[in-house]
Scaffold this motif. Structure first.
Motif, PDB file in Angstrom:
ATOM      1  N   ILE B 188      79.993  74.779  62.439  1.00 28.08           N
ATOM      2  CA  ILE B 188      79.094  74.597  61.283  1.00 28.08           C
ATOM      3  C   ILE B 188      77.659  74.801  61.764  1.00 28.08           C
ATOM      4  CG2 ILE B 188      78.267  72.950  59.556  1.00 28.08           C
ATOM      5  CD1 ILE B 188      81.055  71.546  59.849  1.00 28.08           C
ATOM      6  N   ILE B 189      76.923  75.686  61.086  1.00 27.62           N
ATOM      7  CA  ILE B 189      75.546  75.977  61.494  1.00 27.62           C
ATOM      8  C   ILE B 189      74.637  75.877  60.271  1.00 27.62           C
ATOM      9  CG2 ILE B 189      73.986  77.725  62.465  1.00 27.62           C
ATOM     10  CD1 ILE B 189      76.331  78.990  63.881  1.00 27.62           C
ATOM     11  N   ASP B 190      73.486  75.232  60.458  1.00 22.66           N
ATOM     12  CA  ASP B 190      72.465  75.221  59.415  1.00 22.66           C
ATOM     13  C   ASP B 190      71.417  76.285  59.723  1.00 22.66           C
ATOM     14  OD1 ASP B 190      73.415  73.217  57.713  1.00 22.66           O
ATOM     15  OD2 ASP B 190      72.726  71.669  59.103  1.00 22.66           O
ATOM     16  N   ILE B 191      71.118  77.088  58.702  1.00 18.85           N
ATOM     17  CA  ILE B 191      70.118  78.149  58.816  1.00 18.85           C
ATOM     18  C   ILE B 191      68.983  77.791  57.869  1.00 18.85           C
ATOM     19  CG2 ILE B 191      69.686  80.623  58.459  1.00 18.85           C
ATOM     20  CD1 ILE B 191      71.879  80.286  60.472  1.00 18.85           C
ATOM     21  N   GLY B 192      67.752  77.808  58.352  1.00 21.53           N
ATOM     22  CA  GLY B 192      66.620  77.512  57.477  1.00 21.53           C
ATOM     23  C   GLY B 192      66.672  76.076  56.991  1.00 21.53           C
ATOM     24  N   GLY B 193      66.122  75.810  55.819  1.00 19.93           N
ATOM     25  CA  GLY B 193      66.097  74.457  55.287  1.00 19.93           C
ATOM     26  C   GLY B 193      65.186  74.420  54.079  1.00 19.93           C
ATOM     27  N   ALA B 194      64.391  73.372  53.980  1.00 17.60           N
ATOM     28  CA  ALA B 194      63.504  73.260  52.817  1.00 17.60           C
ATOM     29  C   ALA B 194      62.151  73.916  53.089  1.00 17.60           C
ATOM     30  CB  ALA B 194      63.309  71.796  52.458  1.00 17.60           C
ATOM     31  N   HIS B 195      61.968  74.487  54.292  1.00 15.72           N
ATOM     32  CA  HIS B 195      60.695  75.131  54.623  1.00 15.72           C
ATOM     33  C   HIS B 195      60.774  76.628  54.328  1.00 15.72           C
ATOM     34  CE1 HIS B 195      63.280  74.883  58.191  1.00 15.72           C
ATOM     35  NE2 HIS B 195      62.784  76.042  58.553  1.00 15.72           N
ATOM     36  N   LEU B 196      59.620  77.256  54.197  1.00 17.50           N
ATOM     37  CA  LEU B 196      59.590  78.647  53.748  1.00 17.50           C
ATOM     38  C   LEU B 196      59.973  79.637  54.838  1.00 17.50           C
ATOM     39  CD1 LEU B 196      56.468  78.911  51.422  1.00 17.50           C
ATOM     40  CD2 LEU B 196      58.842  79.202  50.775  1.00 17.50           C
ATOM     41  N   ASP B 197      59.376  79.532  56.000  1.00 14.90           N
ATOM     42  CA  ASP B 197      59.588  80.578  57.012  1.00 14.90           C
ATOM     43  C   ASP B 197      60.241  80.021  58.257  1.00 14.90           C
ATOM     44  OD1 ASP B 197      58.620  82.599  55.534  1.00 14.90           O
ATOM     45  OD2 ASP B 197      56.975  83.132  56.876  1.00 14.90           O
ATOM     46  N   ALA B 198      61.308  80.660  58.689  1.00  9.77           N
ATOM     47  CA  ALA B 198      61.926  80.312  59.957  1.00  9.77           C
ATOM     48  C   ALA B 198      61.191  81.063  61.069  1.00  9.77           C
ATOM     49  CB  ALA B 198      63.392  80.703  59.942  1.00  9.77           C
ATOM     50  N   ALA B 199      61.359  80.624  62.304  1.00  5.11           N
ATOM     51  CA  ALA B 199      60.950  81.427  63.449  1.00  5.11           C
ATOM     52  C   ALA B 199      62.247  82.009  64.011  1.00  5.11           C
ATOM     53  CB  ALA B 199      60.239  80.558  64.479  1.00  5.11           C
ATOM     54  N   GLY B 200      62.161  82.997  64.873  1.00 10.43           N
ATOM     55  CA  GLY B 200      63.393  83.586  65.406  1.00 10.43           C
ATOM     56  C   GLY B 200      63.963  84.621  64.467  1.00 10.43           C
ATOM     57  N   TYR B 201      65.154  85.090  64.784  1.00  6.96           N
ATOM     58  CA  TYR B 201      65.761  86.137  63.967  1.00  6.96           C
ATOM     59  C   TYR B 201      66.023  85.632  62.552  1.00  6.96           C
ATOM     60  CZ  TYR B 201      66.606  88.728  68.324  1.00  6.96           C
ATOM     61  OH  TYR B 201      66.459  89.400  69.505  1.00  6.96           O
ATOM     62  N   ASP B 202      65.955  86.552  61.604  1.00  5.82           N
ATOM     63  CA  ASP B 202      66.082  86.203  60.185  1.00  5.82           C
ATOM     64  C   ASP B 202      67.564  86.162  59.801  1.00  5.82           C
ATOM     65  OD1 ASP B 202      65.865  85.826  57.483  1.00  5.82           O
ATOM     66  OD2 ASP B 202      64.665  87.616  57.088  1.00  5.82           O
ATOM     67  N   TRP B 203      68.244  85.108  60.263  1.00  7.22           N
ATOM     68  CA  TRP B 203      69.683  84.977  59.960  1.00  7.22           C
ATOM     69  C   TRP B 203      69.909  84.854  58.469  1.00  7.22           C
ATOM     70  CZ3 TRP B 203      71.580  86.664  64.091  1.00  7.22           C
ATOM     71  CH2 TRP B 203      71.166  86.236  65.343  1.00  7.22           C
ATOM     72  N   LEU B 204      68.998  84.160  57.798  1.00  2.00           N
ATOM     73  CA  LEU B 204      69.121  83.991  56.350  1.00  2.00           C
ATOM     74  C   LEU B 204      69.134  85.359  55.669  1.00  2.00           C
ATOM     75  CD1 LEU B 204      69.109  81.975  53.963  1.00  2.00           C
ATOM     76  CD2 LEU B 204      66.615  81.985  54.082  1.00  2.00           C
ATOM     77  N   GLY B 205      68.224  86.230  56.096  1.00  2.00           N
ATOM     78  CA  GLY B 205      68.151  87.568  55.507  1.00  2.00           C
ATOM     79  C   GLY B 205      69.368  88.416  55.840  1.00  2.00           C
ATOM     80  N   LEU B 206      69.870  88.267  57.056  1.00  2.00           N
ATOM     81  CA  LEU B 206      71.028  89.067  57.464  1.00  2.00           C
ATOM     82  C   LEU B 206      72.298  88.595  56.749  1.00  2.00           C
ATOM     83  CD1 LEU B 206      72.290  91.224  59.352  1.00  2.00           C
ATOM     84  CD2 LEU B 206      72.617  89.397  61.034  1.00  2.00           C
TER      85      LEU B 206
END
Lengths: 401, 478
Positions: B188-206
């Protein structure tokens, strides 16, 4: 320094590096070389000569340009047709004390977005297509020159923000939009951070499409000429639209925010100047005369912004301001590991980036949040899927790859 | 018909053991293996393709999903994730040796935060369910695919769904903040959250739009937006597709971005009018529905400007709505388009290419010529602002020749979209339907790059098999 003049030249350079297993530092004009970790590589591959806008169709809201085209040139071309770059990308040259001009490739590789991101999305949301060369020297295109495209895996988003560690961007297609006819900014003076974030949440939750929501303590506002005269902390809410809509919306919003005090209104010119300074982080412009400081960019749940700041106040002597309604914190402090750990601890589940620090610190600490083990394993696999020999910008984002 | 690979014989031979093992992972009602009860799961919105799966499993928690994935990974069983099964590209089509992982029981809204303008929902919450949960406070979830009453957010994430209003508000990818995913191994992995921009690779976008190829999405953090003060539509009809297309260019060129800008050609106008009696002009060749938002005065301001622009193009008909009811009437025909075409022809294929908007008239002309040549009717509906074209090809499913012709016609339209600078799919996804056309848009090198990304997440290629990527004898190594 290798500076190919077309994508084929980039392919040749990377193929040669791949064969020889020689690492390459990847850059555009290197205006942001102070960002993230220092790269150790004998050779540098620059996309700075991949210049020129090859397609601009204002009525289709689409622009394609070489990765080495400067952001300023792109902005000027679209401004000539009454359009703008949606995510309001910053120019961090002064922030890094660099005289180089930022390139489109650098802007996309770093996924840099400005104040408008809070309403209109990040740079990554407007990258419609890319041409890139992976670590095998293969040409990879993803996306295209249309606004809606779900064909195959979205490598545009993966490569945006990957800092040249997966592939070298050679050509980029962006969505652009009509620039607003007018801007207006409401200013509330003298709020503390918690009240300010509450006011900004109310503004962002209003029907008036607030496209900028920032808070600067008095000392930070004093560093921005367009805000210094207010002589207090400032809570700023921007509206960009047709002139009658700006007039109407700022009045309605002023009334809705009356509980937070009487808001003043910055006109179009003052709004432009103030938000350009916030966008470019000018309160933290590099000052060679001052002691080296570190600057962090922290992205958090907006309502938690004030508590993150409060926690840091106990750790060290901070300077800071907030954008994105409290969701983006720019924090300056001493360039020490202790300060870095305080920032990363305070950020909690949010994301953080060490934006600027002496090389020794950037090489010694993680500059972005470490990923959970299962995700880190996938990240290594993805890196290998693009760059099996690890020759592209090794160590730029994470030590060891 | 698009070919499917042979089932894994070793998996089929262990069917009973596998089904029994799965049954231990969820409450008793959460496992379906009875052939009659499997029937509803054998197809999705692309109903020409059908295949009964080995079993259907309906978990209620992320932890159960993780246990199922770990089990299937250990057993080498392929998994087909499924939301409401509304995919128009066969994105949830089962394979004979696969387990369908249905997320419809994970239908709870976990958190709504108006101050931070986000909501955390489970994958099986419907698209409209999010808006319904927040509209009392004046908020909404922006992407609005036509299937929004039924389709689920987990499916929206996997297909990066669009809708009629994405010209202003973006597609699903632009309205997400975070995901909880389960990997093929059961992590189980959490990607992103309640914040706007992640650092690192854009897993959410992929992950968004990855069509179930990379991981299973169990929870989604979406952005919610405050609704505008109001919205109003107008209708403008023209004597030629070229003229309507030029009018669209002029509107956007003037600096106005309507929240919706829908185009219908003559067959679509006639079909919708006969069905919905919306008052559409039957003497027009092309019609635009244009919607703007804001206060009444702001709506008037923009509609006046748009009307002035339309008037430069000699409209056959021009009607600016004066009320919310009239706007609804204007939209009624467009929203009923699928039903309307379904009334004329019992079966139709809904295609989904994107083209540069400047090529619209040329593309419609060539589609018309193809239609005449193959003898199948087509009605075109077009999200004009963003170039997303939906030709509805009418055919008779009882006649195999007719179906074959329709598939060939559809493929030719998509080739045309790519030829003029567009793409195979704007919002429906590749799925099974367009899998074998991927080579039209991508080189082998590019497809192999995408396959290696898939392998990075799913080395054994167990997730949503036989979709997106043209079949190869062996999966590419990671």
């Amino acid at each position: 320094m290798i500076t190919p003049s077309d994508t084929d030249g980039v392919i040749d350079a990377i193929r040669a590096a791949h064969q020889a297993a020689t690492p390459l530092a990847i850059c555009g004009n290197a205006s942001k070389s102070g960002l993230l970790r220092p790269v150790r590589a004998e050779r540098t591959l620059s996309t700075s000569a991949l210049t020129g806008i090859s397609l601009y169709s204002p009525q289709e809201l689409i622009l394609t340009a070489g990765a080495g085209t400067t952001v300023a040139d792109v902005a000027e071309a679209v401004a000539a047709k009454g359009q703008h770059l949606i995510a309001e990308p910053p120019d961090l040259s002064a922030f890094y004390g660099s005289t180089a001009t930022p390139t489109l490739g650098g802007m996309v590789a770093a996924n840099l977005s400005g104040p408008r991101r809070v309403m209109w999305g990040a740079t990554r949301d407007h990258v419609m297509g890319v041409v890139a060369v992976n670590g095998l020297g293969e040409r990879i295109h993803s996306g295209g020159r249309v606004l809606k495209n779900v064909t195959g895996l979205d490598l545009c988003k993966l490569l945006t923000g990957s800092h040249g560690t997966l592939a070298v961007l050679t050509e980029i297609t962006l969505k652009v939009l009509p620039a607003p006819e007018r801007r207006g900014t409401l200013v509330l003076k003298g709020l503390d951070p918690t009240r300010a974030v509450a006011a900004l949440a109310q503004a962002l939750g209003s029907p008036y499409a607030v496209s900028g929501a920032a808070y600067l303590p008095a000392a930070m506002a004093a560093r921005i000429p367009a805000l210094a005269w207010l002589d207090d902390s400032v809570t700023l809410a921007r509206i960009e639209d047709f002139a009658p809509a700006v007039a109407y919306r700022t009045e309605r919003l002023r009334a809705e925010l009356a509980n937070f005090g009487a808001a003043e209104l910055l006109d179009d010119a003052a709004s432009l100047a103030a938000w350009a300074a916030i966008r470019d982080v000018t309160p933290f412009a590099a000052d060679p005369a001052a002691a080296p400081a570190a600057v962090w960019r922290v992205s958090v749940r907006p309502s938690t912004g004030p508590s993150v700041i409060a926690a840091l106040a106990h750790a060290f002597d901070t300077q800071w301001f907030m954008d994105w309604g409290g969701g983006l914190l720019w924090i300056a402090g001493p360039a020490t590991q202790a300060a870095h750990h305080a920032v990363t601890a305070a950020a909690g589940p949010g994301a953080w980036t060490l934006m600027r620090a002496p090389e020794t610190l950037r090489a010694a600490v993680p500059v972005i949040p470490p990923e959970a083990a299962a995700l880190a394993r996938i990240a290594r696999n993805v890196k290998a899927a693009f760059d099996p020999k690890g020759i592209l910008n090794p160590g730029r984002m994470v030590a060891g790859f | 018909m698009i070919a499917q690979p042979a089932p894994k014989r070793d998996v089929m031979a262990r069917r009973d053991i596998i089904v029994a093992g799965l049954g231990r992972l969820v409450p008793e009602t959460g496992l379906i293996a009875d052939p009659i009860r499997l029937k509803p799961y054998e197809t999705d919105g692309l109903s020409a393709y059908r295949q009964t799966p080995m079993a259907v499993i309906l978990p209620e928690t992320t932890e159960q999903v993780a246990a199922i994935m770990a089990f299937c990974h250990r057993e080498g069983v392929r998994v087909v994730p499924r939301g409401a099964g509304t995919s128009l590209s066969g994105g949830a089509l089962p394979m004979e040796d696969s387990v369908v992982l249905g997320l419809m029981r994970m239908n709870r809204i976990l958190e709504i935060d108006y101050a931070d303008r986000c909501a955390v929902v489970q994958a099986g919450v419907t698209n409209i369910g999010i808006t319904q949960a927040v509209q009392a406070e004046g908020f909404f979830y922006a992407p609005d695919p036509s299937s929004q009453l039924a389709c689920m957010i987990g499916g929206n994430v996997n297909m990066n769904s669009g809708g009629a209003h994405c010209l202003r508000y973006g597609v699903t990818a632009n309205n997400l903040l975070g995901l909880r995913i389960v990997t093929v191994e059961g992590d189980i992995i959490d990607i992103g959250g309640a914040h706007l921009d992640a650092a690192g690779y854009d897993w959410l976008g992929l992950l968004t739009g990855s069509e179930g190829q990379l991981a299973v999405v169990t929870e989604v953090t979406v952005r919610i937006l405050r609704s505008p003060e109001g919205a109003r539509a107008m209708l403008a009809a023209f004597s030629a597709n070229e003229i309507a297309g030029a009018c669209v260019d002029a509107i956007i060129g003037s600096g106005i971005i309507p929240v919706a800008l829908e185009f219908m050609d003559r067959p679509a106008i006639h079909a919708c009018e006969a069905f919905a009696h919306a008052g559409y002009p039957l003497d027009a060749e092309a019609m635009l529905i244009i919607e703007v938002e804001g206060s009444v005065a702001e709506q008037d301001y923009m509609l006046d400007r748009i009307r002035d622009i339309c008037n430069r193009f000699d409209p056959v008909s021009l009607r600016v709505s004066q009320s919310a009811e009239e706007s609804l009437a204007i939209w009624k025909g467009r929203k009923g388009a699928f039903g309307a075409v379904g009334r004329i022809s019992p079966d139709y294929l809904c295609m989904d290419g994107t083209i540069p908007t400047s090529r619209l008239a040329e593309v419609l002309g060539r589609i018309g010529a193809m239609s005449a040549a193959c003898g199948l009717q087509v009605a075109n509906i077009f999200h004009a602002g963003d170039g997303n074209l939906h030709p509805l090809i009418m055919f008779d499913a009882n006649d195999p020749t007719s179906f074959h012709k329709a598939e060939t016609f559809g493929a030719d339209i998509l080739r045309l979209c790519v030829e003029v600078g567009g793409c195979l799919t704007g919002e429906h996804g590749v799925g099974v339907e367009k899998r074998d056309l991927m080579g039209v848009q991508f080189t082998d090198i590019e497809l192999d790059q995408q396959r290696r990304v898939k392998s990075a997440f799913d080395p054994g290629w167990l997730l949503n098999p036989s979709k997106v990527f043209p079949l190869k004898p062996e999966p590419a190594a990671a």
